[in-house]
Design an enzyme around this catalytic site. Structure first.
Site, PDB file in Angstrom:
ATOM      1  N   ASP A 241      80.091 -65.012 -25.832  1.00 27.62           N
ATOM      2  CA  ASP A 241      81.216 -65.028 -24.888  1.00 27.62           C
ATOM      3  C   ASP A 241      82.524 -64.959 -25.673  1.00 27.62           C
ATOM      4  O   ASP A 241      82.680 -65.635 -26.691  1.00 27.62           O
ATOM      5  CB  ASP A 241      81.166 -66.308 -24.033  1.00 27.62           C
ATOM      6  CG  ASP A 241      82.046 -66.208 -22.803  1.00 27.62           C
ATOM      7  OD1 ASP A 241      81.520 -66.187 -21.685  1.00 27.62           O
ATOM      8  OD2 ASP A 241      83.298 -66.153 -22.971  1.00 27.62           O
TER       9      ASP A 241
ATOM     10  N   ASN B 231      77.052 -68.259 -12.307  1.00 26.23           N
ATOM     11  CA  ASN B 231      77.974 -68.382 -11.182  1.00 26.23           C
ATOM     12  C   ASN B 231      77.752 -67.193 -10.251  1.00 26.23           C
ATOM     13  O   ASN B 231      77.727 -66.045 -10.712  1.00 26.23           O
ATOM     14  CB  ASN B 231      79.421 -68.369 -11.694  1.00 26.23           C
ATOM     15  CG  ASN B 231      79.695 -69.518 -12.651  1.00 26.23           C
ATOM     16  OD1 ASN B 231      79.220 -70.632 -12.432  1.00 26.23           O
ATOM     17  ND2 ASN B 231      80.442 -69.257 -13.719  1.00 26.23           N
TER      18      ASN B 231
ATOM     19  N   GLY C  23      82.970 -69.246  -9.256  1.00 27.77           N
ATOM     20  CA  GLY C  23      83.531 -69.023 -10.583  1.00 27.77           C
ATOM     21  C   GLY C  23      83.136 -67.706 -11.230  1.00 27.77           C
ATOM     22  O   GLY C  23      83.494 -67.462 -12.384  1.00 27.77           O
TER      23      GLY C  23
ATOM     24  N   HIS D 193      74.866 -62.512 -15.045  1.00 30.45           N
ATOM     25  CA  HIS D 193      74.781 -63.101 -16.392  1.00 30.45           C
ATOM     26  C   HIS D 193      74.511 -64.588 -16.286  1.00 30.45           C
ATOM     27  O   HIS D 193      75.009 -65.261 -15.383  1.00 30.45           O
ATOM     28  CB  HIS D 193      76.058 -62.864 -17.204  1.00 30.45           C
ATOM     29  CG  HIS D 193      77.317 -63.264 -16.501  1.00 30.45           C
ATOM     30  ND1 HIS D 193      77.904 -62.493 -15.525  1.00 30.45           N
ATOM     31  CD2 HIS D 193      78.094 -64.368 -16.633  1.00 30.45           C
ATOM     32  CE1 HIS D 193      78.992 -63.091 -15.085  1.00 30.45           C
ATOM     33  NE2 HIS D 193      79.129 -64.237 -15.729  1.00 30.45           N
TER      34      HIS D 193
HETATM   35  P1  5GP Z   1      81.861 -65.681 -15.092  1.00 30.47           P
HETATM   36  O1  5GP Z   1      83.258 -66.206 -14.906  1.00 30.47           O
HETATM   37  O2  5GP Z   1      81.704 -64.349 -14.393  1.00 30.47           O
HETATM   38  O3  5GP Z   1      80.776 -66.641 -14.787  1.00 30.47           O
HETATM   39  O4  5GP Z   1      81.720 -65.413 -16.646  1.00 30.47           O
HETATM   40  C1  5GP Z   1      82.265 -64.297 -17.269  1.00 30.47           C
HETATM   41  C2  5GP Z   1      82.349 -64.602 -18.736  1.00 30.47           C
HETATM   42  O5  5GP Z   1      82.575 -63.377 -19.422  1.00 30.47           O
HETATM   43  C3  5GP Z   1      83.491 -65.545 -19.123  1.00 30.47           C
HETATM   44  O6  5GP Z   1      82.962 -66.694 -19.753  1.00 30.47           O
HETATM   45  C4  5GP Z   1      84.356 -64.700 -20.045  1.00 30.47           C
HETATM   46  O7  5GP Z   1      84.874 -65.449 -21.126  1.00 30.47           O
HETATM   47  C5  5GP Z   1      83.399 -63.630 -20.511  1.00 30.47           C
HETATM   48  N1  5GP Z   1      84.042 -62.370 -20.827  1.00 30.47           N
HETATM   49  C6  5GP Z   1      84.965 -61.716 -20.063  1.00 30.47           C
HETATM   50  N2  5GP Z   1      85.315 -60.564 -20.654  1.00 30.47           N
HETATM   51  C7  5GP Z   1      84.588 -60.473 -21.802  1.00 30.47           C
HETATM   52  C8  5GP Z   1      84.533 -59.484 -22.846  1.00 30.47           C
HETATM   53  O8  5GP Z   1      85.200 -58.451 -22.833  1.00 30.47           O
HETATM   54  N3  5GP Z   1      83.687 -59.755 -23.884  1.00 30.47           N
HETATM   55  C9  5GP Z   1      82.932 -60.896 -23.928  1.00 30.47           C
HETATM   56  N4  5GP Z   1      82.142 -61.039 -25.011  1.00 30.47           N
HETATM   57  N5  5GP Z   1      82.965 -61.829 -22.966  1.00 30.47           N
HETATM   58  C10 5GP Z   1      83.790 -61.624 -21.920  1.00 30.47           C
END
Ligand code: 5GP
Ligand code: ZN
Length: 114
Positions: A30, A87, A93, A100
């Protein structure tokens, strides 16, 4: 999917630190880690939310979890514990709409989450 951030990472259009990849599942670090270990375990197939998991792709869903558990073991997290969380939809969230699981470990976690 063309404009999906995680599909773009899978196509190597956006760099990421890959931890695991096979023909069905990938895992990468992440970019904004919330724990000493924080990686994302995703299907290579674009599914927007967990709501698209059903009997037709239950093997893939199971594999996401087994890959996450294996990574947790490989990183030495199994004994002390870790959190595996997904999420579903913005109110929970979700900010990236490609399924994922967050695998987080290396610290203690509170319950319930916010
Ligand atoms: P969500 O909020 O959808 O549950 O989690 C999305 C996750 O993706 C977040 O923890 C965020 O830090 C991560 N994330 C968003 N954009 C990128 C990216 O471009 N590269 C990586 N490696 N992680 C990302
Ligand atoms: Zn995608």
């Amino acid at each position: 999917m063309k404009d999906c951030l995680f599909c773009r990472i899978l196509r190597r259009e956006i760099p990421a630190k890959f931890i695991y990849q096979d023909d069905e599942v990938s895992a990468f670090a992440d970019m904004n880690p919330q724990a000493p270990t924080h990686c994302l375990v995703i299907p290579n197939l674009h599914l927007s939310t967990l709501n698209e998991i059903d009997d037709g792709n239950r093997a893939l869903a199971g594999k996401l979890i087994s890959v996450a558990v294996q990574i947790a073991k490989d990183k030495g997290l199994a004994e002390k514990g870790y959190r595996l969380v997904a999420n579903c939809q913005a109110a929970a969230g979700q900010s990236v709409f490609h399924v994922h699981f967050h695998l987080m470990g290396g610290r203690s976690f509170d319950w319930p989450p916010g």
